[in-house]
Design an enzyme around this catalytic site. Structure first.
Site, PDB file in Angstrom:
ATOM      1  N   ARG A 146      59.720  72.613  31.244  1.00 55.69           N
ATOM      2  CA  ARG A 146      58.266  72.491  31.457  1.00 55.69           C
ATOM      3  C   ARG A 146      57.685  71.363  30.597  1.00 55.69           C
ATOM      4  NH1 ARG A 146      59.737  75.691  34.681  1.00 55.69           N
ATOM      5  NH2 ARG A 146      58.623  77.506  35.484  1.00 55.69           N
ATOM      6  N   GLU A 167      51.705  77.474  28.338  1.00 61.25           N
ATOM      7  CA  GLU A 167      52.300  76.453  29.198  1.00 61.25           C
ATOM      8  C   GLU A 167      51.256  75.476  29.759  1.00 61.25           C
ATOM      9  OE1 GLU A 167      53.070  76.251  33.251  1.00 61.25           O
ATOM     10  OE2 GLU A 167      55.027  77.188  32.993  1.00 61.25           O
ATOM     11  N   SER A 172      52.477  80.836  35.315  1.00 54.78           N
ATOM     12  CA  SER A 172      52.929  81.353  34.017  1.00 54.78           C
ATOM     13  C   SER A 172      52.036  80.786  32.927  1.00 54.78           C
ATOM     14  CB  SER A 172      54.361  80.908  33.731  1.00 54.78           C
ATOM     15  OG  SER A 172      55.253  81.536  34.602  1.00 54.78           O
TER      16      SER A 172
END
Ligand code: EPU
Length: 341
Positions: free
Chosen positions: A168, A337, A241
């Site tokens: 990510r 995130e 997420s």
């Protein structure tokens, strides 16, 4: 040259972020071509104005208004640019919808992106955080991209090595606002085999009685799983997420595994162990719980949802409370995130 769309002054950004957080921009400009971007970068006022690059707004948390220009990337186009014995190389404009692009490649008979079906957002945003799901990261199918250095207006090609992809993560995420991705190319394999190791995918295909799935069937399975577990941002505001899965050292993992034998854990190639943040959050008692107008989603604890009328401050409050509880209970720090603006 095509006429540039007019900028909108004092624009409402609420419908432009999937969490549905209230925010306004001093100016909003839709970018529909690379030429338009180049002309803009050459204008005298360019260097003076703060800028924010916006794709699908699916990984952004607005904390307040933005006192500069928001560049909404709407550069389109999808085409096959090269082909050899090994692969099809396919290019898409940064503003294309990611999921529509994935389905389009599958309809052309080019497999490879099916595990990444139904991820919200745009093609241009995909490499920023190296989107991943169900056993595949975008980096594994990446060929190269075009991006412009916003301060200078200079465009260049980035290879995978230039992008420095991580979990990510990429060079673009580490330098927010510095560059604007205009097009991305993917290498889609001709010698393809389905990626069905991920437990959810294997279970879904088995339940459907499919032993040798086509790429389209894997895509359909992924779509079914995501629809079941993840809230549709069109109906419930969210940013996917909210936390990254933390990677801990072997000693920390051993300590936790002894105390919690059922804890999911995935050994990494560098010896670290990735833990499931969703599991940690659920064990800490947050799954399905709200704090003010933001909730921890009842079907996937890793996702925070807007129950209605939430602000960026409300999101920060519940995120900090969850982080503190996970740290107190497991001694593990989990990190958000999405990008905070
Ligand atoms: N788990 C729980 N409780 C929960 C959620 C998960 O115990 O509430 C456990 C599951 O039972 C499983 C493990 O945690 O053992 C992993 O769960 P899952 O397969 O749902 O995946 P994840 O690690 O929670 C990641 C990605 C998702 C991606 C899925 C599928 C991150 C931060 N998230 O979630 O990506 O769709 O895997 O590959 O890596 C996103 O980034 O926005 C996103 C949705």
């Amino acid at each position: 040259m095509t006429a540039s769309p007019l900028p909108v002054a004092d624009a409402d950004l609420t419908p432009l972020n999937t969490f549905g957080l209230p925010a306004r921009a001093h100016r909003l400009l839709a970018l529909t071509s690379v030429d338009q971007l180049a002309a803009l970068a050459a204008s005298p006022e360019w260097t003076l104005m703060p800028r924010l690059v916006l794709g699908g707004g699916s990984n952004l948390i607005f904390s307040g208004d933005f006192g500069g220009t928001v560049l909404k990337v709407e550069i389109g186009g999808r085409r096959l640019v090269a082909e050899d014995d090994e692969a099809w190389v396919v290019e898409a404009g940064a503003g294309e919808s990611w999921h529509e692009f994935v389905r389009w490649t599958l309809a052309q008979g080019w497999p490879g992106l099916e595990n990444l079906s139904l991820i919200p957002g745009t093609v241009g945003a995909a490499p920023i955080q190296n989107i991943g799901a169900y056993g595949l990261e975008m980096a594994e199918r990446f060929e190269s991209l075009d991006a412009m250095e916003l301060a200078t207006g200079v465009a260049r090609v980035f290879t995978a090595a230039d992008c420095a992809f991580g979990y990510r993560d990429s060079v673009f995420k580490r330098n927010p606002g510095r560059r604007l991705v205009t097009a991305v190319r993917f290498r889609l394999p001709k010698h393809w085999a389905p990626l069905t190791r991920y437990a959810d995918v294997a279970r879904e295909l088995e339940a459907q009685g499919i032993a040798q799935p086509t790429a389209l069937q894997v895509s359909d399975a992924v779509i079914a799983i995501r629809r079941r577990k993840l809230p549709d941002p069109a109906l419930i505001g969210n940013a996917g997420s909210f936390f990254k899965n933390p990677v801990v050292d072997a000693a920390t993992h051993a300590r936790l595994a002894a105390a919690h034998p059922s804890m999911p854990a995935y050994l990494q190639t560098d010896g670290g162990v990735k833990l499931a943040a969703g599991w940690l959050i659920e064990q800490a008692g947050w799954k399905g719980r709200d704090l003010g107008p933001v909730g921890c989603y009842e079907r996937q604890a890793l996702v925070l949802v807007n129950r209605g009328g939430a602000s960026g401050a409300d999101v920060r409050r519940i995120a900090a409370a969850i982080q503190a509880d996970v740290l107190a209970r497991f001694g593990v720090q989990i990190e958000p995130e999405p990008v905070f603006v």
